[in-house]
Write a protein that holds these residues in place. Structure first.
Motif, PDB file in Angstrom:
ATOM      1  N   PRO A   1      -3.980   2.981   1.175  1.00  0.00           N
ATOM      2  CA  PRO A   1      -4.213   1.787   0.670  1.00  0.00           C
ATOM      3  C   PRO A   1      -5.251   1.708  -0.322  1.00  0.00           C
ATOM      4  O   PRO A   1      -6.306   2.298  -0.107  1.00  0.00           O
ATOM      5  CB  PRO A   1      -4.636   0.850   1.707  1.00  0.00           C
ATOM      6  CG  PRO A   1      -5.435   1.989   2.682  1.00  0.00           C
ATOM      7  CD  PRO A   1      -4.618   3.088   2.758  1.00  0.00           C
ATOM      8  N   PHE A   2      -4.958   0.887  -1.424  1.00  0.00           N
ATOM      9  CA  PHE A   2      -6.106   0.847  -2.467  1.00  0.00           C
ATOM     10  C   PHE A   2      -6.381  -0.517  -2.743  1.00  0.00           C
ATOM     11  O   PHE A   2      -5.789  -1.303  -2.251  1.00  0.00           O
ATOM     12  CB  PHE A   2      -5.553   1.371  -3.691  1.00  0.00           C
ATOM     13  CG  PHE A   2      -4.186   0.638  -3.955  1.00  0.00           C
ATOM     14  CD1 PHE A   2      -3.938  -0.424  -4.335  1.00  0.00           C
ATOM     15  CD2 PHE A   2      -3.129   1.576  -3.788  1.00  0.00           C
ATOM     16  CE1 PHE A   2      -2.684  -1.020  -4.814  1.00  0.00           C
ATOM     17  CE2 PHE A   2      -1.525   1.090  -4.144  1.00  0.00           C
ATOM     18  CZ  PHE A   2      -1.359  -0.057  -4.516  1.00  0.00           C
TER      19      PHE A   2
ATOM     20  N   PHE B   1       0.312   0.613   4.932  1.00  0.00           N
ATOM     21  CA  PHE B   1      -0.047   0.197   3.923  1.00  0.00           C
ATOM     22  C   PHE B   1       0.418  -1.234   3.637  1.00  0.00           C
ATOM     23  O   PHE B   1      -0.208  -2.347   3.309  1.00  0.00           O
ATOM     24  CB  PHE B   1       0.474   0.744   2.650  1.00  0.00           C
ATOM     25  CG  PHE B   1      -0.091   0.243   1.193  1.00  0.00           C
ATOM     26  CD1 PHE B   1      -1.267   0.068   1.024  1.00  0.00           C
ATOM     27  CD2 PHE B   1       1.274  -0.120   0.242  1.00  0.00           C
ATOM     28  CE1 PHE B   1      -1.754  -0.788  -0.118  1.00  0.00           C
ATOM     29  CE2 PHE B   1       0.779  -0.710  -0.775  1.00  0.00           C
ATOM     30  CZ  PHE B   1      -0.778  -0.877  -1.040  1.00  0.00           C
ATOM     31  N   ALA B   2       1.661  -1.622   4.249  1.00  0.00           N
ATOM     32  CA  ALA B   2       2.078  -2.996   4.209  1.00  0.00           C
ATOM     33  C   ALA B   2       1.327  -3.883   4.932  1.00  0.00           C
ATOM     34  O   ALA B   2       0.972  -4.955   4.452  1.00  0.00           O
ATOM     35  CB  ALA B   2       3.535  -3.043   4.780  1.00  0.00           C
TER      36      ALA B   2
ATOM     37  N   VAL C   1       8.071   0.001  -9.361  1.00  0.00           N
ATOM     38  CA  VAL C   1       9.180   0.566  -8.736  1.00  0.00           C
ATOM     39  C   VAL C   1       8.897   1.001  -7.114  1.00  0.00           C
ATOM     40  O   VAL C   1       7.911   1.928  -7.040  1.00  0.00           O
ATOM     41  CB  VAL C   1      10.014   1.629  -9.424  1.00  0.00           C
ATOM     42  CG1 VAL C   1      10.996   2.458  -8.719  1.00  0.00           C
ATOM     43  CG2 VAL C   1      10.450   1.232 -10.726  1.00  0.00           C
ATOM     44  N   ASP C   2       9.126   0.641  -6.377  1.00  0.00           N
ATOM     45  CA  ASP C   2       8.686   0.543  -4.912  1.00  0.00           C
ATOM     46  C   ASP C   2      10.054   0.445  -3.869  1.00  0.00           C
ATOM     47  O   ASP C   2      10.471  -0.657  -3.994  1.00  0.00           O
ATOM     48  CB  ASP C   2       7.509   0.176  -4.550  1.00  0.00           C
ATOM     49  CG  ASP C   2       6.793   0.832  -3.043  1.00  0.00           C
ATOM     50  OD1 ASP C   2       7.559   0.727  -2.191  1.00  0.00           O
ATOM     51  OD2 ASP C   2       5.749   1.042  -3.383  1.00  0.00           O
TER      52      ASP C   2
ATOM     53  N   VAL D   1       5.445  -4.099   0.199  1.00  0.00           N
ATOM     54  CA  VAL D   1       4.727  -3.675  -0.899  1.00  0.00           C
ATOM     55  C   VAL D   1       4.873  -4.088  -2.294  1.00  0.00           C
ATOM     56  O   VAL D   1       4.034  -4.550  -3.056  1.00  0.00           O
ATOM     57  CB  VAL D   1       4.530  -1.774  -0.870  1.00  0.00           C
ATOM     58  CG1 VAL D   1       3.811  -1.319  -2.013  1.00  0.00           C
ATOM     59  CG2 VAL D   1       3.947  -1.571   0.543  1.00  0.00           C
ATOM     60  N   ARG D   2       6.125  -3.993  -2.824  1.00  0.00           N
ATOM     61  CA  ARG D   2       6.706  -4.516  -3.966  1.00  0.00           C
ATOM     62  C   ARG D   2       6.410  -5.914  -3.940  1.00  0.00           C
ATOM     63  O   ARG D   2       6.014  -6.245  -5.185  1.00  0.00           O
ATOM     64  CB  ARG D   2       8.149  -4.030  -4.126  1.00  0.00           C
ATOM     65  CG  ARG D   2       8.847  -4.457  -5.599  1.00  0.00           C
ATOM     66  CD  ARG D   2       9.983  -3.794  -5.479  1.00  0.00           C
ATOM     67  NE  ARG D   2      11.218  -4.664  -4.633  1.00  0.00           N
ATOM     68  CZ  ARG D   2      11.789  -4.071  -3.549  1.00  0.00           C
ATOM     69  NH1 ARG D   2      11.493  -3.038  -3.210  1.00  0.00           N
ATOM     70  NH2 ARG D   2      12.709  -4.740  -2.883  1.00  0.00           N
ATOM     71  N   GLY D   3       6.669  -6.839  -2.931  1.00  0.00           N
ATOM     72  CA  GLY D   3       6.352  -8.082  -3.323  1.00  0.00           C
ATOM     73  C   GLY D   3       4.896  -8.380  -3.375  1.00  0.00           C
ATOM     74  O   GLY D   3       4.653  -9.132  -4.251  1.00  0.00           O
ATOM     75  N   ALA D   4       4.179  -7.743  -2.671  1.00  0.00           N
ATOM     76  CA  ALA D   4       2.935  -7.956  -2.555  1.00  0.00           C
ATOM     77  C   ALA D   4       1.958  -7.611  -3.913  1.00  0.00           C
ATOM     78  O   ALA D   4       1.312  -8.357  -4.334  1.00  0.00           O
ATOM     79  CB  ALA D   4       1.958  -7.233  -1.327  1.00  0.00           C
ATOM     80  N   LEU D   5       2.543  -6.541  -4.493  1.00  0.00           N
ATOM     81  CA  LEU D   5       2.237  -5.969  -5.775  1.00  0.00           C
ATOM     82  C   LEU D   5       2.456  -6.966  -6.928  1.00  0.00           C
ATOM     83  O   LEU D   5       1.733  -7.386  -7.891  1.00  0.00           O
ATOM     84  CB  LEU D   5       2.556  -4.613  -6.183  1.00  0.00           C
ATOM     85  CG  LEU D   5       1.877  -3.493  -5.359  1.00  0.00           C
ATOM     86  CD1 LEU D   5       2.681  -2.174  -5.545  1.00  0.00           C
ATOM     87  CD2 LEU D   5       0.505  -3.296  -5.804  1.00  0.00           C
TER      88      LEU D   5
END
Length: 234
Positions: free
Chosen positions: A132-133, A3-4, A35-36, A41-45
């Motif tokens: 991945p979404f 996903f990353a 919260v991840d 992932v957290r930074g991208a979101l």
């Protein structure tokens, strides 16, 4: 591809993301908690959601999120179901016992199954996205969650105001209005309460002004919202 990597290479940094039709400027007043435990992932979101002018608070664990102060504004939680330490589902359960229990939750997972999704949705999750979404799917879910929380806060604020108005009434005024909301006429209320009809009219008029209602229909809706039980004739 993990996903990353998907986030880096395919979707999350694309430009020209479409805001949902319902998106309004006041959503910028909302806050999104993430919260991840995956830094990428957290930074991208966080970058994705900030790109549509949302305030974002990101955390690497459930424990960090629980320890952080919460902002008294429309909010939602984007939560990974699988975390090191306390899991996302465990955090959801914990939140039901806290002040932020009503905060809408958008779950995300790379390992979701039907049982996990059912458990999360039954416990009140608003959405469940599998990694991945698409960026747009996350944006749509977050905006819908913020809209729902904004409606909840508006309702809560309205109820606080109504309770304040009800508390401002005298005991006699509350009694009169309870009878009015039950559909009784002034003469009937006077007979039940053992007072003059003109006194009922005075109390009724003063109480209706204090409650800021003009009609019996408005009064009935107000007493229903307050949970005031109809009076029973003696």
């Amino acid at each position: 591809m993990g996903f990353a990597a998907t986030l880096r290479n395919e979707s999350i940094f694309k430009t020209g993301i479409a805001r949902p039709a319902a998106f309004a400027a006041n959503h910028a007043a909302g806050v999104v908690y993430i919260v991840d435990d995956d830094d990428l992932v957290r930074g991208a979101l966080a970058s994705l959601l900030r790109s549509i002018d949302l305030e974002v608070r990101a955390f690497g664990s459930a424990e960090q999120f629980l320890a952080a102060p919460k902002i008294a504004r429309p909010a939602c939680l984007v939560l990974d179901v699988r975390l090191r330490g306390q899991s996302g589902l465990a955090l959801q359960k914990c939140l039901r016992e806290k002040e932020c229990a009503a905060m809408p939750i958008v779950f995300m997972t790379g390992h979701g199954d039907i049982a996990m999704t059912v458990e999360a949705m039954k416990a009140g999750a608003m959405d469940f996205l599998t990694k991945p979404f698409r960026d747009q799917d996350m944006i749509d879910a977050v905006v819908a969650a913020l809209e729902r929380d904004a409606r909840r806060l508006a309702t809560d604020s309205s109820l606080v105001e109504l309770r304040g108005r009800w508390a401002s009434l005298t005991p006699r005024e509350r009694e009169v209005l309870t009878h009015v909301a039950s559909g009784l006429m002034n003469k009937q209320i006077a007979g039940i309460m053992g007072i003059a009809e003109v006194t009922v009219k005075i109390h009724r008029g003063q109480a209706m002004r204090k409650m800021n209602v003009r009609t019996v229909a408005d009064l009935v809706r107000t007493t229903d919202a307050l949970g005031v039980k109809p009076a029973s004739a003696k």
